[in-house]
Design a protein around this motif. Sequence first.
Motif, mmCIF file in Angstrom:
data_model
loop_
_atom_site.group_PDB
_atom_site.id
_atom_site.type_symbol
_atom_site.label_atom_id
_atom_site.label_comp_id
_atom_site.label_asym_id
_atom_site.label_seq_id
_atom_site.Cartn_x
_atom_site.Cartn_y
_atom_site.Cartn_z
ATOM 1 N N UNK A 51 -12.306 38.696 20.452
ATOM 2 C CA UNK A 51 -11.664 39.894 19.939
ATOM 3 C C UNK A 51 -10.205 39.598 19.630
ATOM 4 N N UNK A 52 -9.679 40.361 18.689
ATOM 5 C CA UNK A 52 -8.255 40.351 18.393
ATOM 6 C C UNK A 52 -7.840 41.804 18.237
ATOM 7 N N UNK A 53 -6.903 42.241 19.064
ATOM 8 C CA UNK A 53 -6.429 43.618 19.046
ATOM 9 C C UNK A 53 -4.936 43.625 18.695
ATOM 10 N N UNK A 54 -4.582 44.347 17.651
ATOM 11 C CA UNK A 54 -3.190 44.423 17.212
ATOM 12 C C UNK A 54 -2.768 45.889 17.117
ATOM 13 N N UNK A 55 -1.622 46.197 17.658
ATOM 14 C CA UNK A 55 -1.053 47.544 17.549
ATOM 15 C C UNK A 55 -2.001 48.596 18.129
ATOM 16 N N UNK A 56 -2.247 48.468 19.425
ATOM 17 C CA UNK A 56 -3.151 49.379 20.129
ATOM 18 C C UNK A 56 -2.329 50.297 21.027
ATOM 19 N N UNK A 57 -2.626 51.586 20.983
ATOM 20 C CA UNK A 57 -1.981 52.576 21.846
ATOM 21 C C UNK A 57 -3.046 53.233 22.696
ATOM 22 N N UNK B 284 -9.054 35.062 21.890
ATOM 23 C CA UNK B 284 -8.849 36.467 22.231
ATOM 24 C C UNK B 284 -7.374 36.814 22.304
ATOM 25 N N UNK B 285 -7.019 37.947 21.692
ATOM 26 C CA UNK B 285 -5.616 38.329 21.587
ATOM 27 C C UNK B 285 -5.464 39.841 21.739
ATOM 28 N N UNK B 286 -4.439 40.252 22.486
ATOM 29 C CA UNK B 286 -3.957 41.632 22.455
ATOM 30 C C UNK B 286 -2.470 41.564 22.180
#
Length: 334
Positions: A266-272, A295-297
């Motif tokens: 997974x790659x998650x960018x700009x998550x609130x 995997x990235x947050x």
Amino acid sequence: GNTDQVTFSADILTTDGASFLIDNMMVNGNMVNRVRGKINEAVTFTASNSYYVVGEVEVADDGVLTIDAGTTVSFATTEESALDIDDSGMINASGMANNPIVFTSGATLEGNTPEAGDWGFVQIGGEEGKSSGTFRYVRIEYAGLGEDPAFELDLVDDLTTISHVQVFKSGGQGIEVNGGNVSLNNIIVTDATGISLELDDQEGVGYAGNLQYILINSPTITEKGGRDFEARDGADFTVSNMSLLAGGAMEGDISAIRFRDDFEAYKLYNILIFGYSDDGIRIDYTTEVIDYEDNTVSNSYIFQIGDQPTRTDFDDPVTTDPTLLIFETDAATF
């Protein structure tokens, strides 16, 4: 309410073998176009008519369903009504920002108050290298009968357009994406009883696509099985610009995000993430995970969480400190 039938031959559309039928029907004093059976030809729903789906209507065998902007399609609550776009069919539902297409409960026509779970689902099936059509500026409300997802995508290819869709008050899950690589953008899931968004596999094939501009709003969480956004079973995906907002009464421990059961990456960018009663992001790894570095947050904020902002659970992990590889240095959780 009353469901007296009045049929006019001029308004009946049939195919060979009468597998598909539209006829006029009076529902609680409202004249509607009742839709039944399997659509296997080109059919258009127009905004000037009111449509009332009774039972499960399937679009298959090279059938194409076109729905004009501003059209409302109601689904009878007296039967398990649903719309199923088979992988051999296609849907072209193109609403507009100020004139969306609405799939809704038939309760209002029937003289009742609509509720979550009044009717079944909208399902789109696909296959690799084939467009299943266009589905944009559409609202699906009061669906999710039983624990069905209100909106389900099965092996849908990225040649298909899924954009500007809201699922409102599903009685089950909000959206379930099973396999395929279709991109979803500008998606809102509001007040789903079950998981708001799930990425799963279909026929052993995990979801491998991109999601952008996603809003999950869960003001009255009651169950959800412990998570609101879940990915599992071979999912390999990227999410950009996603907000998960909870509040109000919560029953049990609900995490905002949970990844589990041999997902790929997974790659998650700009998550609130705001207001969940348990963890913000929970990651359950197993020995099937090959490369944690995939995997990235990044650039993500988690606050007012009941337990841990981020949590990792490992089954015989293959690295001594995988958390160092999960979060980039510019991630912030507080």
